[in-house]
Design a protein around this motif. Structure first.
Motif, PDB file in Angstrom:
ATOM      1  N   PRO A   1      -8.536  -0.198   5.481  1.00  0.00           N
ATOM      2  CA  PRO A   1      -7.537   0.467   6.472  1.00  0.00           C
ATOM      3  C   PRO A   1      -8.364   1.822   7.162  1.00  0.00           C
ATOM      4  O   PRO A   1      -9.304   2.423   6.396  1.00  0.00           O
ATOM      5  CB  PRO A   1      -6.590   1.068   5.523  1.00  0.00           C
ATOM      6  CG  PRO A   1      -7.239   0.983   4.142  1.00  0.00           C
ATOM      7  CD  PRO A   1      -8.198  -0.147   4.098  1.00  0.00           C
ATOM      8  N   LEU A   2      -7.765   2.235   8.136  1.00  0.00           N
ATOM      9  CA  LEU A   2      -8.232   3.431   8.904  1.00  0.00           C
ATOM     10  C   LEU A   2      -7.116   4.577   8.529  1.00  0.00           C
ATOM     11  O   LEU A   2      -6.518   4.907   9.628  1.00  0.00           O
ATOM     12  CB  LEU A   2      -8.410   3.158  10.500  1.00  0.00           C
ATOM     13  CG  LEU A   2      -9.160   1.775  10.704  1.00  0.00           C
ATOM     14  CD1 LEU A   2      -9.205   1.410  12.378  1.00  0.00           C
ATOM     15  CD2 LEU A   2     -10.827   2.178  10.374  1.00  0.00           C
ATOM     16  N   CYS A   3      -7.330   4.953   7.326  1.00  0.00           N
ATOM     17  CA  CYS A   3      -6.123   5.883   6.891  1.00  0.00           C
ATOM     18  C   CYS A   3      -6.156   7.276   7.675  1.00  0.00           C
ATOM     19  O   CYS A   3      -5.237   7.802   7.995  1.00  0.00           O
ATOM     20  CB  CYS A   3      -6.299   6.158   5.465  1.00  0.00           C
ATOM     21  SG  CYS A   3      -5.931   4.698   4.420  1.00  0.00           S
ATOM     22  N   VAL A  33      -4.515  -0.471  12.272  1.00  0.00           N
ATOM     23  CA  VAL A  33      -4.726   0.586  11.384  1.00  0.00           C
ATOM     24  C   VAL A  33      -4.694   0.325  10.012  1.00  0.00           C
ATOM     25  O   VAL A  33      -5.837   0.368   9.246  1.00  0.00           O
ATOM     26  CB  VAL A  33      -3.599   1.706  11.694  1.00  0.00           C
ATOM     27  CG1 VAL A  33      -3.906   2.911  10.900  1.00  0.00           C
ATOM     28  CG2 VAL A  33      -3.717   2.052  13.078  1.00  0.00           C
ATOM     29  N   CYS A  34      -3.678  -0.273   9.549  1.00  0.00           N
ATOM     30  CA  CYS A  34      -3.857  -0.685   8.307  1.00  0.00           C
ATOM     31  C   CYS A  34      -4.334  -2.048   7.935  1.00  0.00           C
ATOM     32  O   CYS A  34      -3.769  -3.061   7.545  1.00  0.00           O
ATOM     33  CB  CYS A  34      -2.253  -0.467   7.651  1.00  0.00           C
ATOM     34  SG  CYS A  34      -2.434  -0.692   5.772  1.00  0.00           S
ATOM     35  N   CYS A  39       1.679   7.969   2.082  1.00  0.00           N
ATOM     36  CA  CYS A  39       1.194   6.768   1.459  1.00  0.00           C
ATOM     37  C   CYS A  39       0.246   7.002   0.183  1.00  0.00           C
ATOM     38  O   CYS A  39      -0.744   7.600   0.212  1.00  0.00           O
ATOM     39  CB  CYS A  39       0.211   5.938   2.475  1.00  0.00           C
ATOM     40  SG  CYS A  39      -0.293   4.659   1.826  1.00  0.00           S
ATOM     41  N   SER A  56      -1.749   4.971  -1.267  1.00  0.00           N
ATOM     42  CA  SER A  56      -3.071   4.221  -1.296  1.00  0.00           C
ATOM     43  C   SER A  56      -4.024   5.133  -0.365  1.00  0.00           C
ATOM     44  O   SER A  56      -5.047   4.874  -0.581  1.00  0.00           O
ATOM     45  CB  SER A  56      -2.921   2.952  -0.520  1.00  0.00           C
ATOM     46  OG  SER A  56      -1.816   2.165  -1.488  1.00  0.00           O
ATOM     47  N   ALA A  57      -3.503   5.788   0.367  1.00  0.00           N
ATOM     48  CA  ALA A  57      -4.458   6.674   1.299  1.00  0.00           C
ATOM     49  C   ALA A  57      -5.567   7.229   0.697  1.00  0.00           C
ATOM     50  O   ALA A  57      -6.660   7.281   0.927  1.00  0.00           O
ATOM     51  CB  ALA A  57      -3.449   7.536   2.203  1.00  0.00           C
ATOM     52  N   LEU A  72       1.162   7.745   8.385  1.00  0.00           N
ATOM     53  CA  LEU A  72       1.683   7.552   7.281  1.00  0.00           C
ATOM     54  C   LEU A  72       0.941   8.022   6.052  1.00  0.00           C
ATOM     55  O   LEU A  72       1.323   8.046   5.042  1.00  0.00           O
ATOM     56  CB  LEU A  72       2.196   6.159   6.869  1.00  0.00           C
ATOM     57  CG  LEU A  72       3.070   5.465   7.841  1.00  0.00           C
ATOM     58  CD1 LEU A  72       2.873   3.748   7.670  1.00  0.00           C
ATOM     59  CD2 LEU A  72       4.400   6.091   7.899  1.00  0.00           C
ATOM     60  N   THR A  73      -0.264   8.887   6.242  1.00  0.00           N
ATOM     61  CA  THR A  73      -1.118   9.221   5.365  1.00  0.00           C
ATOM     62  C   THR A  73      -0.532  10.114   4.278  1.00  0.00           C
ATOM     63  O   THR A  73      -0.887   9.780   3.144  1.00  0.00           O
ATOM     64  CB  THR A  73      -2.284  10.010   6.046  1.00  0.00           C
ATOM     65  OG1 THR A  73      -2.698   9.102   7.075  1.00  0.00           O
ATOM     66  CG2 THR A  73      -3.380  10.074   5.073  1.00  0.00           C
ATOM     67  N   ARG A 130       0.760  -1.314   0.138  1.00  0.00           N
ATOM     68  CA  ARG A 130       0.127   0.106  -0.024  1.00  0.00           C
ATOM     69  C   ARG A 130       0.928   1.264   0.012  1.00  0.00           C
ATOM     70  O   ARG A 130       0.535   2.232  -0.727  1.00  0.00           O
ATOM     71  CB  ARG A 130      -0.909  -0.080   1.296  1.00  0.00           C
ATOM     72  CG  ARG A 130      -2.367  -1.068   1.169  1.00  0.00           C
ATOM     73  CD  ARG A 130      -3.019  -0.994   2.184  1.00  0.00           C
ATOM     74  NE  ARG A 130      -4.198  -1.927   2.082  1.00  0.00           N
ATOM     75  CZ  ARG A 130      -5.024  -2.127   2.942  1.00  0.00           C
ATOM     76  NH1 ARG A 130      -4.814  -2.008   4.232  1.00  0.00           N
ATOM     77  NH2 ARG A 130      -6.016  -2.874   2.594  1.00  0.00           N
ATOM     78  N   LEU A 131       1.941   1.061   0.439  1.00  0.00           N
ATOM     79  CA  LEU A 131       2.819   2.382   0.748  1.00  0.00           C
ATOM     80  C   LEU A 131       3.657   2.531  -0.857  1.00  0.00           C
ATOM     81  O   LEU A 131       4.292   3.542  -0.786  1.00  0.00           O
ATOM     82  CB  LEU A 131       3.909   2.175   1.771  1.00  0.00           C
ATOM     83  CG  LEU A 131       3.371   2.490   3.276  1.00  0.00           C
ATOM     84  CD1 LEU A 131       4.472   1.874   4.210  1.00  0.00           C
ATOM     85  CD2 LEU A 131       3.173   3.837   3.340  1.00  0.00           C
ATOM     86  N   TYR A 138      -8.252   5.098  -0.417  1.00  0.00           N
ATOM     87  CA  TYR A 138      -9.265   4.637   0.179  1.00  0.00           C
ATOM     88  C   TYR A 138      -9.980   5.711   1.077  1.00  0.00           C
ATOM     89  O   TYR A 138     -11.276   5.293   1.070  1.00  0.00           O
ATOM     90  CB  TYR A 138      -8.525   3.957   1.418  1.00  0.00           C
ATOM     91  CG  TYR A 138      -7.720   2.765   1.229  1.00  0.00           C
ATOM     92  CD1 TYR A 138      -8.674   1.651   0.890  1.00  0.00           C
ATOM     93  CD2 TYR A 138      -6.407   2.350   1.008  1.00  0.00           C
ATOM     94  CE1 TYR A 138      -8.060   0.281   0.279  1.00  0.00           C
ATOM     95  CE2 TYR A 138      -5.869   1.265   0.679  1.00  0.00           C
ATOM     96  CZ  TYR A 138      -7.015   0.100   0.239  1.00  0.00           C
ATOM     97  OH  TYR A 138      -6.437  -1.114   0.126  1.00  0.00           O
ATOM     98  N   HIS A 172       0.341  -2.350  13.544  1.00  0.00           N
ATOM     99  CA  HIS A 172      -0.047  -1.237  12.534  1.00  0.00           C
ATOM    100  C   HIS A 172      -1.032  -2.046  11.672  1.00  0.00           C
ATOM    101  O   HIS A 172      -1.958  -1.675  11.303  1.00  0.00           O
ATOM    102  CB  HIS A 172       1.160  -0.792  11.666  1.00  0.00           C
ATOM    103  CG  HIS A 172       0.703   0.418  10.953  1.00  0.00           C
ATOM    104  ND1 HIS A 172       0.345   1.508  11.539  1.00  0.00           N
ATOM    105  CD2 HIS A 172       0.604   0.724   9.434  1.00  0.00           C
ATOM    106  CE1 HIS A 172      -0.014   2.339  10.428  1.00  0.00           C
ATOM    107  NE2 HIS A 172       0.086   1.819   9.411  1.00  0.00           N
TER     108      HIS A 172
HETATM  109  S1  SF4 Z   1      -2.389   5.586   4.741  1.00  0.00           S
HETATM  110 FE1  SF4 Z   1      -1.399   3.702   3.818  1.00  0.00          FE
HETATM  111  S2  SF4 Z   1      -0.513   2.815   5.216  1.00  0.00           S
HETATM  112 FE2  SF4 Z   1      -1.772   4.233   6.484  1.00  0.00          FE
HETATM  113  S3  SF4 Z   1      -3.434   2.759   6.986  1.00  0.00           S
HETATM  114 FE3  SF4 Z   1      -3.765   3.902   4.884  1.00  0.00          FE
HETATM  115  S4  SF4 Z   1      -3.515   2.391   3.457  1.00  0.00           S
HETATM  116 FE4  SF4 Z   1      -2.510   1.797   5.307  1.00  0.00          FE
END
Ligand code: SF4
Length: 191
Positions: free
Chosen positions: A169-171, A164-165, A180, A182-183, A176-177, A122-123, A186, A160
């Protein structure tokens, strides 16, 4: 070592319950596990799931430990040799072997699990389907050779990934939002 086998495909809280059962039965030693009746052992392991399979795997590992002269003797072996030997034991794959090497023998071996693949994919740092050894080398070469660091790093990845991930995920709660890729997707999916 027992925990590394029992944690396959289950949460650690379930493993703890099975270990408590083994302790209460005074069966938390290689010899006691080897001697235990398979059905009895499976009953103690029930909370950890797949208990018949895990009973067989635990017995195989304990038989191997005893044949090799015990844990103290194993601890004298060099890491590559010990890893190779562990991988030859029934039911021990790369993740379980590395769990044992890192947490039981304190060797600088990085454990790759499903959380590691998910979070780092995802990162955008990996694709997530690389071979196990490719990812292990990536982390070991990138982080240097330190068992305490690998121990803490893997534990943090697990937390994590659990808290969270997650699969979903609970972005919004993730530190790391900003980095990231992928944030956003999502977030968009949640909106
Ligand atoms: S921001 Fe990225 S690493 Fe963080 S929870 Fe969302 S998808 Fe996962």
């Amino acid at each position: 070592m027992v925990g590394a086998v029992l944690t396959q495909n289950t949460a650690w809280t379930n493993v703890e319950k099975a270990i408590v059962n083994l302790k209460q039965a005074k069966a938390l030693s290689p010899e006691a596990i080897m001697m235990a009746h398979p059905k009895r052992l499976a009953t103690w392991l029930r909370p950890s799931g797949y208990f018949n399979i895990k009973a067989r795997r635990l017995k195989a590992m304990c038989r191997w430990v005893v044949q090799q002269g015990g844990v103290r003797r194993l601890a004298k072996r060099a890491t590559p040799e010990l890893r190779h030997a562990l991988l030859g034991v029934h039911g021990i794959g790369p993740e379980t072997a590395d769990d044992i090497l890192l947490y039981a023998f304190r060797r600088p071996v990085f454990v790759i699990d499903a959380y590691t693949r998910r979070i780092f994919a995802r990162l955008g740092l990996i694709t997530g389907d690389e071979p196990y050894e490719t990812l292990r080398s990536l982390f070991e070469n990138g982080l240097g050779s330190s068992a305490p660091l690998f121990n803490e790093y893997h534990a943090l990845i697990v937390i994590h990934g659990k808290e969270v991930c997650r699969k979903r995920p609970l972005c919004g709660n993730c530190p790391l939002t900003d980095e990231c890729p992928s944030a956003v997707s999502y977030k968009a999916a949640e909106d």
